[in-house]
Design an enzyme around this catalytic site. Structure first.
Site, PDB file in Angstrom:
ATOM      1  N   SER A 157      80.773  72.362  68.010  1.00 25.16           N
ATOM      2  CA  SER A 157      80.680  70.967  68.412  1.00 25.16           C
ATOM      3  C   SER A 157      82.238  70.711  69.265  1.00 25.16           C
ATOM      4  CB  SER A 157      80.685  70.386  67.200  1.00 25.16           C
ATOM      5  OG  SER A 157      80.109  68.748  67.766  1.00 25.16           O
ATOM      6  N   ASP A 322      69.299  72.957  66.740  1.00 29.06           N
ATOM      7  CA  ASP A 322      70.361  71.724  66.971  1.00 29.06           C
ATOM      8  C   ASP A 322      69.904  71.130  68.071  1.00 29.06           C
ATOM      9  OD1 ASP A 322      72.704  70.444  67.575  1.00 29.06           O
ATOM     10  OD2 ASP A 322      74.059  72.099  67.736  1.00 29.06           O
ATOM     11  N   HIS A 355      72.430  70.838  63.794  1.00 38.30           N
ATOM     12  CA  HIS A 355      74.015  70.763  64.349  1.00 38.30           C
ATOM     13  C   HIS A 355      74.885  71.558  63.312  1.00 38.30           C
ATOM     14  CE1 HIS A 355      77.290  70.236  67.100  1.00 38.30           C
ATOM     15  NE2 HIS A 355      77.421  69.438  66.281  1.00 38.30           N
TER      16      HIS A 355
END
Lengths: 392, 392
Positions: A157, A322, A355
Site C-alpha cells: 500500500s 483488492d 486490500h
C-alpha cells in the site's frame, strides 16, 4: 527466545530511536529542527552490511512489524506473517529495519511531539510531509546504521509507494524493491475516500482545528468514522459477504425493530479501537501524503521515465479482490517497468480479502514472496545464520 | 405546454395530495393515525383505467419525477430523461403516477410532519417504515385513483426493490415490473456503507438524538458526510477518473501546499447542497428500509419462491460499472425469475456512470427500456393520444 512465543517468531523485540540533530528541510520548504525516528530491527546485520531490508509501513502502520514487545504480548507486529526465521523476509538471512514514519504517532517525530520552539505539541502545525520526505528521513536512518545499500526495500500500500520512491530517488542504494498492493498514484476515487475520512475528522467539533490535544479533547467520532470508511475499502465485497453476510447481531428484522447487523457492530468496534490510539493530525497528514504521491510528475508525467531512474530489480504483487488498489494499478507499474527495461517479476495472488490481503498469511503470497526474497539473499550473499541453506 | 419548455417534456406539473384518513398499521406494528402522500401524475388515465405506470423513487428521490414546477424552473424532475411524450415511459400512452414515499421529506407524511398527538414534528419518533409499508401505502393511493391494476411498476435502486415487492405482494395488480440497478437484498458492503452514512449523521452533535428541528439546529456536517460517502458509491471509479482525474482546484502540489483536488471540491459541493434540503431522520429511515429489504425472508430464504408469487412480466436492467448494485445482483434476480418460470427480459447496458446510470440519458438504455414499455402499452391496449402509433 522465550518458549511461550512461536518458534518462527523474531521473539521479543525492543524499539530503538534514531535522533537526527540537524535541520531537515521538507518538500514543502518548511524546516524541522532535528527529528527522531523510532525503529526496530530483526535479524543480524552481516559484516558486509549488505543484507538489510527496509520495511515501509502503510497509512496506520508503525515500526513494530514483527515479534512481540514482551513474552506476555498477545499480538505480534503487524507483518509478523512475513517477517521471521524461515518466513518470506527471512531473519536468518536478512537484517530487517522497520521505522515509524516521520509525522507518525507511534514514537517518531510528529504532531504529538513537543515543539521545542513553543513547548507544546506540534498538533496541526506539524508540517506537511510527503513520500519523498519519508524516503529522505529513512536514508538518514540508513546512514546512521551504516547501511550503504539495502538488499531490499519492501512495502504494501503506502509502503509500496515509499519503496518505489526509494528506487527512483536513491537508485544506488537499493538492490531490490518489493511493491505490494500499491499504485503509482491515487485515482480520483482513492482521493475521494481519503477526503471523506479527512472531512469526518475535521468536521468533528472535538477536532478544534487540530488543537484537540491542547484543549484536552479528541475527535473520536470523526476518527472512528474515518476508520469505518477506510475499513470498508480494505475488504472485498465478497470477503465481507462471506464474513458477515446479513447476519443480525440484535433486534428483530421481521418487525423491523432495532436491528443491528453484525457488519455494523464490527465496523463500530474497529472505529472505536482505532480512535483510541491513533492521532487525528497524523491521519490527515498520512492521507495527504498518499494523495500527493505521483513520482511521474517530476518526469513530464511519464511513469516510464520516472522508473527508468531505478537500478534495482522489482517484485510487484497484487490481489484481484483488492478494489482500493486493484491489480490493474499494479499492472500499470509492471508495464512501465517493462518499458523502462527493468528486471521485474510480478504475481497476481488469488484471495478474497481485498486490500488487507497483503497483511495476511496467504500461502501462495508468502511462498512467492519468500522464494523471490531468498533469491535476493543469494544475490547479495546474505548468510548470517547456521540454519542456512536448509532454513526454508 | 409553454414554449420555453422542451417539446418532449410533460410540461408544467403540479403536485397533488392523497389523504388517507384512517389508521395505518406499519410492519413494525406501530400505527399511523392517517397519512398523506404527495404525488404527481403525467399523461392521461384512459377509460379502462389500465394504462397507469407507478414510479417508485430511490433513497433521496421524491414525487417530482418529470416536468417542471414552473416555466422558469431550471431543472426538470429527477427522471425526466425517461418520462415524457415519446420517451421510454411514453406519456402519450401511459398515465404516470409518482409519489413521495411515506417517511419522506418532500411533502408526504414523515419525520417533518406535525404529530397531531403532540403538536410537534415527529422527528426521531417517526416509526420505522419498510419497503412493504411503502407498497401498502402506494396501494391505498392506487385505490384512491381507482387504479385496479398498474400497466407497469417501475423503479431504479431502492425503487426497483419496491417494484419487486409489489409484484410479490399484489401479483394481481401488476401487469409488468421494471427493476433497474437493484438487488434482491443488500450485501454486507451495502449495509456497511449505509451504516457509515447513518453514523455520520447520528454522531453529529447537531443531530440531538434526532430532535434537531425541535432545537432549531440541523446535522449539516453529518448529512453532508453521508451524502459524500453515498455519492462515491453512485459513481464508478473509471467515471470519476475521467471526470476528475487528479485535477487540482487550488494549491501547489509540487510543494505539497494547501492542495485541493477537483474531486474533493465536487464532493463537498454535493454534501452541502444535499444537507440544505434533505431531512436527516428521513435519510436514516430510508437507508434502514434498504437494509431490511429481503423478500425471500418470508419464503424460507428462497428468492425463487418469493418471486414465484408474481404474475407479471419483468424487465431487469443493470450497468456493469455499477458497483453499488452490480450486474451480478441483477443476474441473481433474473436467474430466480427464470427458475420461477416467469416472463423476464434483461439487458446489461454499457456505461461508465456507475449506479447513477439509471438516471442518465444513455441511448441503449432508454431505447431498450422504451421498446419494452411500448410493448407493455400495446398489451394493455394503452392508446390515449392522437400521436400514436407513430409517436416513437
Amino acid at each position: 527466545m522465550p518458549s511461550a512465543l512461536p518458534a518462527d517468531s523474531v521473539g521479543v523485540v525492543k524499539p530503538a530511536a534514531f535522533v537526527h540533530p540537524d535541520d531537515f528541510t521538507l518538500q514543502c520548504d518548511r524546516v524541522l529542527h532535528g527529528f527522531e525516528l523510532v525503529y526496530e530491527t530483526y535479524g543480524t546485520l552481516n559484516s558486509d552490511r549488505n543484507n538489510a531490508v527496509l520495511i515501509c509501513h502503510a497509512l496506520s502502520g508503525d515500526h513494530h512489524a514483527a515479534g512481540f514487545h514482551s513474552v506476555d504480548d498477545a499480538k505480534p507486529g503487524w507483518w509478523d506473517v512475513c517477517i521471521g526465521p524461515g518466513k518470506a523476509i527471512d531473519t536468518n538471512r536478512f537484517y530487517v529495519v522497520s521505522c515509524n514514519n516521520l509525522g507518525g504517532c507511534s514514537g517518531s517525530t510528529g504532531p504529538r511531539t513537543i515543539n521545542k520552539d513553543t513547548g507544546q505539541q506540534f498538533g496541526p502545525l506539524f508540517p506537511t510531509v510527503t513520500v519523498n520526505d519519508w524516503v529522505e528521513s529513512q536514508a538518514l536512518l540508513a546512514n546512521h546504521l551504516k547501511i550503504e545499500k539495502f538488499a531490499a526495500i519492501v512495502g504494501g500500500s503506502l509502503g509500496g509507494m515509499q519503496a518505489m520512491q526509494w528506487a527512483i530517488s536513491h537508485p544506488e542504494r537499493v538492490h531490490a524493491a518489493v511493491l505490494i498492493a500499491c499504485a503509482a498514484k491515487l485515482s480520483a476515487q482513492n482521493i475521494a475516500f481519503n477526503e471523506v475520512a479527512r472531512h469526518a475528522i475535521t468536521s468533528d467539533p472535538d477536532f478544534r482545528n487540530g488543537y484537540y490535544a491542547h484543549e484536552n479533547t479528541n475527535p473520536d467520532r470523526g476518527l472512528g468514522l474515518a476508520r469505518m470508511v477506510g475499513h470498508i475499502t480494505y475488504l472485498s465485497p465478497d470477503g465481507m459477504g462471506r464474513k458477515f453476510g446479513r447476519e443480525i447481531k440484535s433486534g428483530d428484522i421481521a418487525s423491523a425493530t432495532n436491528v443491528e447487523f453484525q457488519v455494523e457492530s464490527y465496523l463500530h468496534y474497529q472505529g472505536r479501537a482505532f480512535s483510541r490510539h491513533f492521532d487525528a493530525n497524523t491521519y490527515l497528514l498520512m492521507t495527504r501524503a498518499l494523495d500527493y504521491f505521483d513520482p511521474a510528475r517530476d518526469f513530464d508525467d511519464s511513469l516510464d521515465r520516472a522508473l527508468a531512474q531505478a537500478q534495482c530489480k522489482f517484485l510487484v504483487l497484487s490481489f484481484p479482490s483488492d478494489w482500493r488498489f486493484s491489480t490493474h494499478r499494479s499492472t500499470e507499474i509492471v508495464d512501465a517497468l517493462v518499458r523502462a527495461r527493468k528486471n521485474v517479476a510480478s504475481a497476481i495472488i488469488q484471495s478474497d480479502h481485498g486490500h488487507d490481503s497483503f497483511l495476511l498469511p496467504i500461502d501462495r503470497y508468502t511462498e512467492a514472496f519468500g522464494i523471490w526474497m531468498n533469491q535476493v539473499a543469494d544475490e547479495v550473499g546474505a548468510c548470517t545464520s547456521a540454519q542456512i541453506p536448509d532454513a526454508r
